[in-house]
Design a protein around this motif. Structure first.
Motif, short mmCIF file in Angstrom:
data_model
loop_
_atom_site.label_atom_id
_atom_site.label_comp_id
_atom_site.label_asym_id
_atom_site.label_seq_id
_atom_site.Cartn_x
_atom_site.Cartn_y
_atom_site.Cartn_z
N ILE A 18 60.08 3.50 -4.48
CA ILE A 18 60.94 4.68 -4.45
C ILE A 18 61.66 4.76 -3.11
O ILE A 18 61.02 4.81 -2.05
N ARG A 51 62.16 10.96 -11.32
CA ARG A 51 63.58 10.64 -11.56
C ARG A 51 63.73 9.25 -12.15
O ARG A 51 64.73 8.96 -12.82
N GLN A 52 62.77 8.39 -11.93
CA GLN A 52 62.81 7.05 -12.51
C GLN A 52 62.29 7.05 -13.95
O GLN A 52 62.18 6.00 -14.58
N THR A 107 56.29 0.37 -8.87
CA THR A 107 57.67 0.72 -8.60
C THR A 107 57.83 1.10 -7.13
O THR A 107 56.86 1.49 -6.48
#
Length: 359
Positions: free
Chosen positions: A76, A121-122, A74
């Protein structure tokens, strides 16, 4: 199975870190920071620093690494946090005549803080956060405290950059490369099919000085006097942000009987102070805003080694409590180019005691 997020930079060290942790049985997730703002800043920069348009290539490489290791990945977005914390610190330090170390600030406030918060937060929960730093950690049962130690590879040790980490950050940190050498890491990368990473250039700087006009205000480049220690005007500089203590090149002065170096920066009067190399040697410093890492505090003077920049060989001396959250360092031998704004980091052998800003 414990879950660990590895900060994948796109380079060889973080890639091998992810591989080693996966081999150890962790569930590994790769994550990459994005903080380059190509809208607000010029997109034509040719930068080899970690901050610049090459970020796109770094993210592409990180994705390829994650794919080959068969791990989730991922990205960020930390553009605002990076600008508010690291860039603002970098700019204000230079504007005040100090030489900053953005990597130390970035590690404590971005990589080990805002980055981890962004991952959560993801919706990605994790037990540990790992990086490719050459450093080690230990828990002292008597002090009830996490400690940082130098990496096994003395030539690659990066513990210096971690001197502002707090106990909570260290407790969940993993440093898979701490017990290994760079040559071992290169060999592992080759063995697992990531040998192409050996050819990637590793960023050595934060940002190229050629891009300073894009991030500093115009007044940062106001011309001023170059003087010696007696106040004699020897020439003129084109902005104090272009200089640091110990610098010899690009001073634009001549006629000296010996080489002259930057020995001081007077931001208040916009003056650059130069002199012979003997004026660069000092036997003491004051460091402020001390973050004690491996010990709870400094109650009395102790003998320790102090590193005044990453490439400096830690020098033996005495640490003395000076005032609230300040330490005086008295070196056994005078040291070259003690630079305000840089970090003084204290060691007892391999043990990182703490560190603070050279005042």
């Amino acid at each position: 199975m414990k879950k660990v997020v590895v900060a994948l930079s796109g380079g060889i060290d973080s890639a091998v870190s992810a591989f080693l942790l996966k081999e150890q049985g962790y569930e590994v997730i790769g994550a990459t920071m994005s903080f380059w703002d190509d809208i607000a800043l010029a997109s034509s920069w040719c930068s080899q620093g970690c901050y610049g348009p090459q970020e796109e290539e770094n993210i592409k490489s990180a994705r390829q690494i994650a794919s080959q290791l068969n791990i989730e990945h991922t990205v960020i977005n930390l553009i605002k946090e990076f600008k508010d914390i690291v860039l603002s610190y970098f700019i204000s330090s230079y504007m005040n005549g100090k030489t900053p170390n953005p990597c130390v600030i970035c590690n404590a406030h971005i990589k080990f803080a805002a980055f981890c918060e962004g991952i959560k937060r993801q919706g990605l929960d994790f037990d540990y956060f790992a990086t490719g730093h050459y450093a080690r950690k230990n828990y002292d049962n008597e002090l009830h405290r996490w400690q940082l130690l130098k990496g096994k590879d003395a030539l690659k040790d990066q513990s210096y950059f971690l001197c502002l980490l707090n106990q909570e950050q260290i407790s969940r940190a993993l440093f898979p490369l701490g017990e290994r050498t760079k040559e071992e890491i290169k060999q592992i990368a080759t063995d697992i099919g990531l040998g192409f990473l050996r050819e990637r250039e590793e960023s050595q700087d934060f940002i190229d000085s050629s891009v300073y006009p894009y991030i500093f205000p115009a007044q940062a480049f106001t011309a001023g006097e170059i003087i010696d220690s007696t106040g004699k005007v020897l020439g003129y500089h084109q902005g104090l942000v272009n200089y640091t203590i110990g610098q010899r090149k690009h001073l634009g002065i001549s006629g000296m009987t010996e080489p002259y170096y930057v020995v001081g920066i007077d931001a208040k009067h916009n003056r650059l102070i130069v002199g012979p190399i003997k004026e660069l040697y000092k036997d003491r410093l004051i460091a402020r805003d001390i973050n004690w890492v491996s010990i709870p505090d400094l109650k009395e003077e102790i003998r320790a080694e102090t590193k005044i920049r990453l490439a400096h060989n830690a020098a033996l001396g005495t640490l003395l409590p000076f005032s609230e959250n300040r330490v005086e360092v008295r070196f056994d031998e005078p040291q070259l180019s003690i630079t305000p704004g840089q970090f003084a980091v204290f060691y007892k052998g391999d043990l990182l005691l703490g560190g603070g800003v050279i005042e």
